[in-house]
Design a protein around this motif. Structure first.
Motif, PDB file in Angstrom:
ATOM      1  N   UNK A  83       0.874  -1.158   0.000  1.00 33.44           N
ATOM      2  CA  UNK A  83       0.000   0.000   0.000  1.00 33.44           C
ATOM      3  C   UNK A  83       0.914   1.212   0.000  1.00 33.44           C
ATOM      4  N   UNK A  84       0.742   2.085  -0.977  1.00 36.27           N
ATOM      5  CA  UNK A  84       1.605   3.249  -1.094  1.00 36.27           C
ATOM      6  C   UNK A  84       0.738   4.488  -0.930  1.00 36.27           C
ATOM      7  N   UNK A  85       1.067   5.308   0.062  1.00 35.61           N
ATOM      8  CA  UNK A  85       0.345   6.556   0.265  1.00 35.61           C
ATOM      9  C   UNK A  85       1.193   7.514   1.087  1.00 35.61           C
ATOM     10  N   UNK A  86       0.844   8.789   1.063  1.00 38.42           N
ATOM     11  CA  UNK A  86       1.550   9.814   1.815  1.00 38.42           C
ATOM     12  C   UNK A  86       0.516  10.784   2.382  1.00 38.42           C
ATOM     13  N   UNK A  87       0.714  11.216   3.627  1.00 40.30           N
ATOM     14  CA  UNK A  87      -0.174  12.219   4.209  1.00 40.30           C
ATOM     15  C   UNK A  87       0.140  13.564   3.558  1.00 40.30           C
ATOM     16  N   UNK A  88      -0.867  14.260   3.119  1.00 44.85           N
ATOM     17  CA  UNK A  88      -0.700  15.561   2.465  1.00 44.85           C
ATOM     18  C   UNK A  88      -1.085  16.641   3.463  1.00 44.85           C
ATOM     19  N   UNK A  89      -0.117  17.469   3.812  1.00 46.47           N
ATOM     20  CA  UNK A  89      -0.326  18.485   4.846  1.00 46.47           C
ATOM     21  C   UNK A  89      -1.218  19.639   4.382  1.00 46.47           C
ATOM     22  N   UNK A  90      -1.180  19.976   3.109  1.00 47.35           N
ATOM     23  CA  UNK A  90      -1.981  21.075   2.554  1.00 47.35           C
ATOM     24  C   UNK A  90      -2.848  20.507   1.423  1.00 47.35           C
ATOM     25  N   UNK A  91      -3.911  19.794   1.767  1.00 46.91           N
ATOM     26  CA  UNK A  91      -4.650  19.024   0.757  1.00 46.91           C
ATOM     27  C   UNK A  91      -5.607  19.870  -0.081  1.00 46.91           C
ATOM     28  N   UNK A  92      -5.918  19.340  -1.270  1.00 50.69           N
ATOM     29  CA  UNK A  92      -7.066  19.844  -2.009  1.00 50.69           C
ATOM     30  C   UNK A  92      -8.296  19.433  -1.218  1.00 50.69           C
ATOM     31  N   UNK A  93      -9.338  20.236  -1.276  1.00 48.97           N
ATOM     32  CA  UNK A  93     -10.569  19.925  -0.540  1.00 48.97           C
ATOM     33  C   UNK A  93     -11.729  19.812  -1.513  1.00 48.97           C
ATOM     34  N   UNK A  94     -12.675  18.977  -1.168  1.00 49.17           N
ATOM     35  CA  UNK A  94     -13.922  18.857  -1.905  1.00 49.17           C
ATOM     36  C   UNK A  94     -15.030  19.181  -0.930  1.00 49.17           C
ATOM     37  N   UNK A  95     -15.782  20.238  -1.191  1.00 49.78           N
ATOM     38  CA  UNK A  95     -16.841  20.682  -0.290  1.00 49.78           C
ATOM     39  C   UNK A  95     -16.281  20.909   1.126  1.00 49.78           C
ATOM     40  N   UNK A  96     -15.080  21.497   1.209  1.00 42.90           N
ATOM     41  CA  UNK A  96     -14.365  21.827   2.451  1.00 42.90           C
ATOM     42  C   UNK A  96     -13.983  20.589   3.257  1.00 42.90           C
TER      43      UNK A  96
END
Length: 83
Positions: free
Chosen positions: A22-35
């Motif tokens: 499983x490959x993933x990374x936490x994104x500190x400044x994410x894109x948001x959908x409906x906040x």
């Protein structure tokens, strides 16, 4: 199957065939959908011979509450619907 997309074959791979990743990374400044934070799930199969198949249908998961970076509320940071 019309939902599978064949991708260029990877030759001469040394991939272990008995392991899952499983490959993933936490994104500190994410894109948001409906906040809300979201993730997009899509699936692929990589065969031992290097052939790659990507399932063409994925899905979007949203956090339970609106995102604020300073929030200590885990439901604003996680999109896991099992929480």
């Amino acid at each position: 199957n019309k939902n599978l997309i064949t991708v260029k074959t990877i030759k001469d791979t040394q991939a272990a065939t008995s392991q899952s990743f499983l490959i993933q990374k936490y994104i500190e400044n994410p894109f948001l959908f409906d906040q809300r934070k979201f993730d997009i799930r899509c699936f692929m199969l990589i065969k031992a011979n290097g052939d790659i198949f990507i399932y063409s249908t994925g899905y979007l998961r949203l956090s339970s509450t609106k995102f604020e970076c300073s929030s200590g509320d885990l439901t604003a940071h996680l999109t896991n619907n099992a929480i």
